[in-house]
Design an enzyme around this catalytic site. Sequence first.
Site, PDB file in Angstrom:
ATOM      1  N   GLU A 120      27.713 -16.363  46.967  1.00  0.00           N
ATOM      2  CA  GLU A 120      26.404 -16.847  47.421  1.00  0.00           C
ATOM      3  C   GLU A 120      25.292 -15.837  47.120  1.00  0.00           C
ATOM      4  O   GLU A 120      24.230 -15.873  47.743  1.00  0.00           O
ATOM      5  CB  GLU A 120      26.427 -17.160  48.932  1.00  0.00           C
ATOM      6  CG  GLU A 120      27.454 -18.180  49.364  1.00  0.00           C
ATOM      7  CD  GLU A 120      27.241 -19.590  48.795  1.00  0.00           C
ATOM      8  OE1 GLU A 120      26.248 -19.805  48.079  1.00  0.00           O
ATOM      9  OE2 GLU A 120      28.089 -20.450  49.061  1.00  0.00           O
ATOM     10  N   HIS A 143      25.644 -15.066  56.364  1.00  0.00           N
ATOM     11  CA  HIS A 143      26.101 -16.458  56.309  1.00  0.00           C
ATOM     12  C   HIS A 143      27.471 -16.547  56.958  1.00  0.00           C
ATOM     13  O   HIS A 143      28.327 -15.684  56.722  1.00  0.00           O
ATOM     14  CB  HIS A 143      26.188 -16.921  54.849  1.00  0.00           C
ATOM     15  CG  HIS A 143      26.953 -18.186  54.651  1.00  0.00           C
ATOM     16  ND1 HIS A 143      26.540 -19.397  55.171  1.00  0.00           N
ATOM     17  CD2 HIS A 143      28.100 -18.451  53.986  1.00  0.00           C
ATOM     18  CE1 HIS A 143      27.401 -20.340  54.824  1.00  0.00           C
ATOM     19  NE2 HIS A 143      28.367 -19.785  54.111  1.00  0.00           N
ATOM     20  N   HIS A 145      30.419 -19.657  59.005  1.00  0.00           N
ATOM     21  CA  HIS A 145      30.755 -21.046  59.258  1.00  0.00           C
ATOM     22  C   HIS A 145      30.868 -21.268  60.769  1.00  0.00           C
ATOM     23  O   HIS A 145      31.959 -21.515  61.293  1.00  0.00           O
ATOM     24  CB  HIS A 145      32.053 -21.402  58.524  1.00  0.00           C
ATOM     25  CG  HIS A 145      31.958 -21.231  57.030  1.00  0.00           C
ATOM     26  ND1 HIS A 145      33.042 -21.263  56.197  1.00  0.00           N
ATOM     27  CD2 HIS A 145      30.871 -21.037  56.226  1.00  0.00           C
ATOM     28  CE1 HIS A 145      32.630 -21.099  54.922  1.00  0.00           C
ATOM     29  NE2 HIS A 145      31.324 -20.952  54.926  1.00  0.00           N
ATOM     30  N   GLU A 173      17.222 -19.210  76.713  1.00  0.00           N
ATOM     31  CA  GLU A 173      16.620 -18.151  75.891  1.00  0.00           C
ATOM     32  C   GLU A 173      16.380 -18.533  74.433  1.00  0.00           C
ATOM     33  O   GLU A 173      15.738 -17.780  73.691  1.00  0.00           O
ATOM     34  CB  GLU A 173      17.448 -16.874  75.976  1.00  0.00           C
ATOM     35  CG  GLU A 173      18.791 -16.950  75.315  1.00  0.00           C
ATOM     36  CD  GLU A 173      19.514 -15.610  75.472  1.00  0.00           C
ATOM     37  OE1 GLU A 173      20.316 -15.282  74.598  1.00  0.00           O
ATOM     38  OE2 GLU A 173      19.259 -14.912  76.471  1.00  0.00           O
ATOM     39  N   HIS A 214      28.555 -27.305  56.384  1.00  0.00           N
ATOM     40  CA  HIS A 214      29.040 -26.067  55.764  1.00  0.00           C
ATOM     41  C   HIS A 214      28.856 -24.856  56.678  1.00  0.00           C
ATOM     42  O   HIS A 214      29.829 -24.205  57.041  1.00  0.00           O
ATOM     43  CB  HIS A 214      28.311 -25.848  54.416  1.00  0.00           C
ATOM     44  CG  HIS A 214      28.742 -24.607  53.701  1.00  0.00           C
ATOM     45  ND1 HIS A 214      28.803 -24.509  52.338  1.00  0.00           N
ATOM     46  CD2 HIS A 214      29.127 -23.387  54.157  1.00  0.00           C
ATOM     47  CE1 HIS A 214      29.225 -23.302  51.996  1.00  0.00           C
ATOM     48  NE2 HIS A 214      29.424 -22.602  53.088  1.00  0.00           N
TER      49      HIS A 214
HETATM   50  O1  2HA Z   1      31.931 -16.903  50.595  1.00  0.00           O
HETATM   51  O2  2HA Z   1      31.198 -19.016  52.699  1.00  0.00           O
HETATM   52  O3  2HA Z   1      29.618 -20.435  51.146  1.00  0.00           O
HETATM   53  C1  2HA Z   1      32.462 -18.129  50.941  1.00  0.00           C
HETATM   54  C2  2HA Z   1      31.431 -18.994  51.507  1.00  0.00           C
HETATM   55  C3  2HA Z   1      30.707 -19.836  50.563  1.00  0.00           C
HETATM   56 ZN    ZN Z   2      30.065 -20.692  53.325  1.00  0.00          ZN
END
Ligand code: 2HA
Ligand code: ZN
Length: 276
Positions: A120, A143, A145, A173, A214
Site C-alpha cells: 500500500e 492501516h 483491518h 469522546e 477492507h
Molecule cells: O498489507 O492490508 O491492504 C496488506 C494489506 C493490504
Molecule cells: Zn488492508
Amino acid sequence: MTITRNSIYTAPFLQEMMETAANLYRLGWAERNGGNISYLLHEYEVLPYVDVDYVIRTVPMNFDASDLAGKYFIVTGSGKYFKNVEKNPVRNLGIIRIAEDGKSYEILWGFEDGGVATSELPTHLMNHMQRLSVDKNHRVIMHCHATNLIAMTFTHSLMEEDFTKTLWEMCTECIVVFPEGVGVVPWITPGTNEIGKATAERMKDVRIVLWPHHGVFGAGTTIDETFGLIETAEKAAEVYTIVCAQGGKKQTITDKQLQDLADAWHVVPRKGILKL
Ligand code: 2HA
Ligand code: ZN
C-alpha cells in the site's frame, strides 16, 4: 575513520513500530499480512543508527512522490505479518529514503530477506504528501483491518455524514477525537495508485478514511495519536455492533449534547451533521 553507531534496537522509533504492530495484531486488526504503517523520520533521528550513505537496494515506484524527495520513513514490509514484527524487526520492517526524482526509494536498513515496502505504499506516500500540505507536524499513516468498522461498512449507510454521526453517538469522546468526521472512499482494488489518490483526496479534510469491506486508514502526528484515533473509531463501531445486537437504540446522545461537547473541548464539528 570509524564511526560508532548505536544499536538500532535501542531506537525509539523502532520500538514504537514493534509495539504498535504487536498491539494491532493482538487486537485482531492485522491478521496474516493485513495492515501497514509508515512513519516519517527526521534525518537526525536516523543518523545515530544507520549509515545513510550506504544504499542497500533501490526500488522503483510507478507514481510521483517528488514532494517527499530525500525524506526518510520506517515502513512495514510487503507480505510481512504484524505477528512477526516484534521477534524479527530487521526482516519485517525497513528504513527507506525517497529518491531525488521521487520515482524510487532507497532501502537503508531492514527488509533483510530481499523484501520491499508495503503493497500500500502508493496510498501511504500520497497520504503523507496530502497531510503534510495541511499539517506540518504530520508524520504517521497507519492501516489495519479493524473488525467492527469493516462490519459496519456492510450494514450501515456509507454516506460520510451518516457514518460519522453514528460513530459520534456511540461514545461520548468521539466528537472530540475526530470532530472533522470520517472519510469513505468507494471500493477500489487495494495496492493501486487509484485507491491511493482517492484516499489522499479525502485526507485533505479528515484523518480517518474507511475502505469499505477492507479496513481503515488513520493519519497523525505521532504513532500514539494515530493508533488512538483508529482505536477510538473502532471502539465506537464495536459499541454500535453491540447496540444493534441488543435490539437497537432506545436513547442516545442528542445533537444538542454533541454540540455542547464540541463547545466544551473547543472543537468545531464537521458541518451538515448535527441538526440544531
Ligand atoms: O498489507 O492490508 O491492504 C496488506 C494489506 C493490504
Ligand atoms: Zn488492508
